[in-house]
Design an enzyme around this catalytic site. Structure first.
Site, mmCIF file in Angstrom:
data_model
loop_
_atom_site.group_PDB
_atom_site.id
_atom_site.type_symbol
_atom_site.label_atom_id
_atom_site.label_comp_id
_atom_site.label_asym_id
_atom_site.label_seq_id
_atom_site.Cartn_x
_atom_site.Cartn_y
_atom_site.Cartn_z
ATOM 1 N N SER A 91 -2.393 -3.203 0.456
ATOM 2 C CA SER A 91 -1.919 -2.511 1.440
ATOM 3 C C SER A 91 -2.859 -1.376 2.253
ATOM 4 O O SER A 91 -4.162 -1.454 1.904
ATOM 5 C CB SER A 91 -0.869 -1.470 0.854
ATOM 6 O OG SER A 91 -1.445 -0.670 -0.074
ATOM 7 N N LYS A 92 -2.486 -0.615 3.067
ATOM 8 C CA LYS A 92 -3.294 0.227 4.024
ATOM 9 C C LYS A 92 -3.730 1.074 3.260
ATOM 10 O O LYS A 92 -4.802 1.742 3.156
ATOM 11 C CB LYS A 92 -2.593 0.784 5.079
ATOM 12 C CG LYS A 92 -3.320 1.846 5.940
ATOM 13 C CD LYS A 92 -2.532 2.384 7.150
ATOM 14 C CE LYS A 92 -3.161 3.476 7.796
ATOM 15 N NZ LYS A 92 -3.658 4.610 7.188
ATOM 16 N N ARG A 93 -2.789 1.529 2.142
ATOM 17 C CA ARG A 93 -3.230 2.629 1.100
ATOM 18 C C ARG A 93 -4.484 2.100 0.334
ATOM 19 O O ARG A 93 -5.227 2.962 -0.043
ATOM 20 C CB ARG A 93 -2.002 2.923 0.166
ATOM 21 C CG ARG A 93 -2.437 4.069 -0.710
ATOM 22 C CD ARG A 93 -1.068 4.721 -1.577
ATOM 23 N NE ARG A 93 0.015 5.006 -0.602
ATOM 24 C CZ ARG A 93 1.307 4.148 -0.308
ATOM 25 N NH1 ARG A 93 1.175 3.015 -0.913
ATOM 26 N NH2 ARG A 93 2.156 4.501 0.554
#
Length: 509
Positions: free
Chosen positions: A265-267
Site C-alpha cells: 500500500s501507499k502507507r
C-alpha cells in the site's frame, strides 16, 4: 481460424494508479503483443461518487511513460467505443431489463434503513455474514415478494429502485482460470448483487460484462481481488446468452509488502521510503504530493523490468529484459499463484543496471538538464566524459550530480573524518611539492599524472596513505570516488593546481 486476441485494462478514475494496477496493464500488454493481439484501455467510471478530478489524465500519462502502447482508448479511439463507461450509459439498462424479463434479475425497492434492519436482524439471529440472497429476498421489498400491481405502482410513482441479480440456490459455478486452474464456488455463498443502481448507472459487474462482450474481449487478465466476483460474471454471461463468447480469465497474484504479509500500500511506501505510484500524483482535494518512480529518477525500462518479475519468471537465469524481449518471452503459464513480495533494493538494482547500459551521450543529455537547472553551463563532451567515469557508481542520474559535484564546481567543504585521520603537518609540504611536479606536465593525461604521483612517493619515501587520500580530498572534498588521476585529467591542469592551493589554505585555517 483462431479469434484475434483482445485484452483490456479497465481502471476506475478514483485516484493515482498503484504499481499493482500498472503491472496488470503490463501483463495485459505483454500477453496481447505476444499473441499479435490488441490492447484496449477502458475507463470504468460508473461510480460517479468516487470520481477524482485528474485521475483519468494521470493514468493515461503513466501508461505512456511506461511504454505501454494502446490500440484503442479514450485518446486513440477505435470502432468499439466509447471507451468511457459513463458515455455508454444508455446501453446498459436494456440488458438489465432483459435479465428481469427472463427471471434472472428483479427490481428491489428497499431503503437503506430497511437493508440495515435486515442485516441487524440476521446478526442477532447468529448469522455471521448477513446477505441479500435466496433466503432473505422474500422478506424484503422487491418484485419477487410484492404483487405485480404494487411493483407497477411503485415504479410509476418514481419510487427509487435497483436491479439485483437472482442467484440460484445450491448450484456449483465452475470457472477455469489460466493461472489458478479450476475455481468452483457454490451459489449458497453468493448474494444477490446489485447490477443496476437507482442513479441510472450499472454497477461494475453488469457494465464490465456487457462491455467485455461488446468490445469482443477474449481474455480478462486482472488482479486476484476480482476472483470472488468471477462466478457472478460467469452467471451474467450465461443469463445473457453469451456463454460461448465468454472470455478466458486469469487472476494475477497480489504484490505484497516487503515483509511478505498483506497487500502493498501507499502507507508501506511512506513508511519505508519508496514510491508506489509510477509517476507523481498531486491530490486535487488536499494538495498532497505522492512521489512517483519517474520523478525519483527511475528509468522506465528498469521500472517495467522490475514489475514484470513481480509474479512472472522467464524460467531462465536472465533478469534484464527489454520490453521487446518481455513481449517475446511472456506467458500466463509462467505467472505464479502466490503473492509476489516487493523488494525495493532489487528495484534499485534494476535501475543501476539500466543506467550502466545507457550510452554516455544519452546520460549526458539528461544530466545536462539537471546541471542547467543548477545554473551550471558545461560542454556536452565534458559531461559525457563525467558520465563515463560515474555511471558504474551511480544508481540514478541525480546521483551523478550529488556524488560528482566536484567535476563542475570547486569543493567548498572537505570530509572531516579524512582530515582528522589523514591530514598531518607534513601534508601541505607534500601537496605543494606534488603541485610543482605537476606544473611541468605538458600532457595532463591520467597516466602521466599517475606516473608523476608515484615517482614523487618513491622519491620522498612515503606510502600511498600519506598523500593519495589528501590529494583526493583537495580535488573532490571527499574520501572516495572514481580514479583520482582520471578526475584530475578531466578537470584539467589549471583547475587541479588551483584546488590544491585552495585546499591547503582552507584546511590549515
Amino acid at each position: 481460424m483462431s479469434t484475434k486476441v483482445r485484452v483490456r485494462f479497465a481502471p476506475s478514475p478514483t485516484g493515482p494508479l498503484h504499481i499493482g494496477g500498472v503491472r496488470t496493464a503490463l501483463y495485459n500488454y505483454l500477453f496481447a503483443k505476444n499473441k499479435g493481439g490488441k490492447m484496449i484501455l477502458r475507463i470504468e467510471d460508473t461510480d460517479q461518487t468516487r470520481f477524482v478530478e485528474g485521475a483519468e489524465e494521470y493514468l493515461i500519462d503513466a501508461l505512456k511513460w511506461c511504454g505501454i502502447k494502446l490500440d484503442e482508448s479514450v485518446v486513440d479511439g477505435g470502432k468499439y467505443g466509447p471507451y468511457r463507461q459513463s458515455e455508454r450509459k444508455e446501453s446498459y439498462f436494456p440488458f438489465a431489463q432483459k435479465l428481469v424479463k427472463k427471471g434472472y434479475a428483479y427490481y428491489a425497492f428497499d431503503t437503506a434503513e430497511e437493508l440495515s434492519e435486515m442485516r441487524e436482524r440476521l446478526k442477532n439471529a447468529g448469522v455471521p455474514s448477513p446477505q441479500y440472497n435466496a433466503i432473505t429476498r422474500n422478506s424484503m421489498q422487491n418484485s419477487l415478494s410484492l404483487s405485480e400491481t404494487e411493483v407497477a405502482s411503485r415504479m410509476n410513482s418514481g419510487r427509487p429502485y435497483v436491479i439485483r441479480i437472482k442467484i440460484p440456490r445450491n448450484e456449483e459455478i465452475k470457472l477455469k482460470d489460466k493461472i489458478r486452474g479450476w475455481v468452483v464456488v457454490n451459489t449458497n455463498n453468493m448474494d444477490d448483487k446489485v447490477i443496476f443502481k437507482s442513479d441510472g448507472m450499472p454497477t461494475y459487474h453488469l457494465a464490465n460484462v456487457v462491455d467485455d462482450y461488446s468490445m469482443k474481449i477474449t481474455h480478462v487478465i486482472r488482479g486476484e481481488e476480482w476472483l470472488p466476483s468471477a462466478p457472478l460474471h460467469v452467471l451474467l454471461y450465461r443469463y445473457l446468452g453469451w456463454e460461448d463468447k465468454m472470455p478466458e480469465f486469469a487472476h494475477l497474484p497480489l504484490i505484497l509488502k516487503p515483509e511478505g504479509h498483506g497487500k502493498l500500500s501507499k502507507r508501506d511506501g511512506d513508511r519505508l521510503g519508496f514510491p508506489v505510484f509510477p509517476t507523481q500524483w498531486k491530490n486535487p482535494q488536499t494538495g498532497e504530493i505522492s512521489s512517483g518512480y519517474r520523478e525519483c529518477g527511475y528509468l522506465k525500462e528498469a521500472f517495467i523490468n522490475m514489475l514484470a518479475f513481480l509474479g512472472w519468471n522467464p524460467g531462465t537465469s536472465q533478469e534484464l529484459f527489454t520490453l521487446e524481449e518481455l513481449i517475446k518471452s511472456f506467458s500466463l503459464e509462467r505467472v505464479g499463484k502466490s503473492g509476489a513480495k516487493f523488494d525495493f533494493d532489487k528495484t534499485r538494482w534494476f535501475n543501476q543496471q539500466y543506467l550502466r547500459k545507457k550510452t554516455n551521450s544519452s546520460l549526458a543529455k539528461e544530466l545536462n538538464i539537471l546541471l542547467k537547472n543548477k545554473g551550471i553551463d558545461a560542454k556536452i563532451d565534458y559531461i559525457e566524459a563525467v558520465c563515463m567515469q560515474l555511471k558504474e557508481r551511480a544508481t540514478f542520474i541525480h546521483e551523478m550530480w550529488e556524488e560528482g559535484q566536484y567535476y563542475f564546481i570547486t569543493p567548498t567543504a572537505y570530509d572531516e573524518k579524512t582530515i582528522r585521520k589523514k591530514w598531518s603537518k607534513e601534508t601541505p609540504r607534500h601537496l605543494n611539492n606534488l603541485k610543482e611536479k605537476l606544473v611541468s606536465l605538458n600532457n595532463f593525461s591520467s597516466e602521466n599524472i599517475e606516473n608523476v604521483f608515484k615517482a614523487y612517493l618513491e622519491e620522498s619515501k612515503i606510502g600511498m596513505g600519506k598523500l593519495l587520500p589528501q590529494f583526493r580530498l583537495s580535488l573532490t572534498g571527499l574520501a572516495m570516488g572514481p580514479s583520482l588521476f582520471e578526475i584530475a585529467s578531466l578537470i584539467g591542469k589549471k583547475e587541479t593546481l588551483k584546488r590544491i592551493e585552495i585546499a591547503i589554505i582552507k584546511i590549515q585555517q
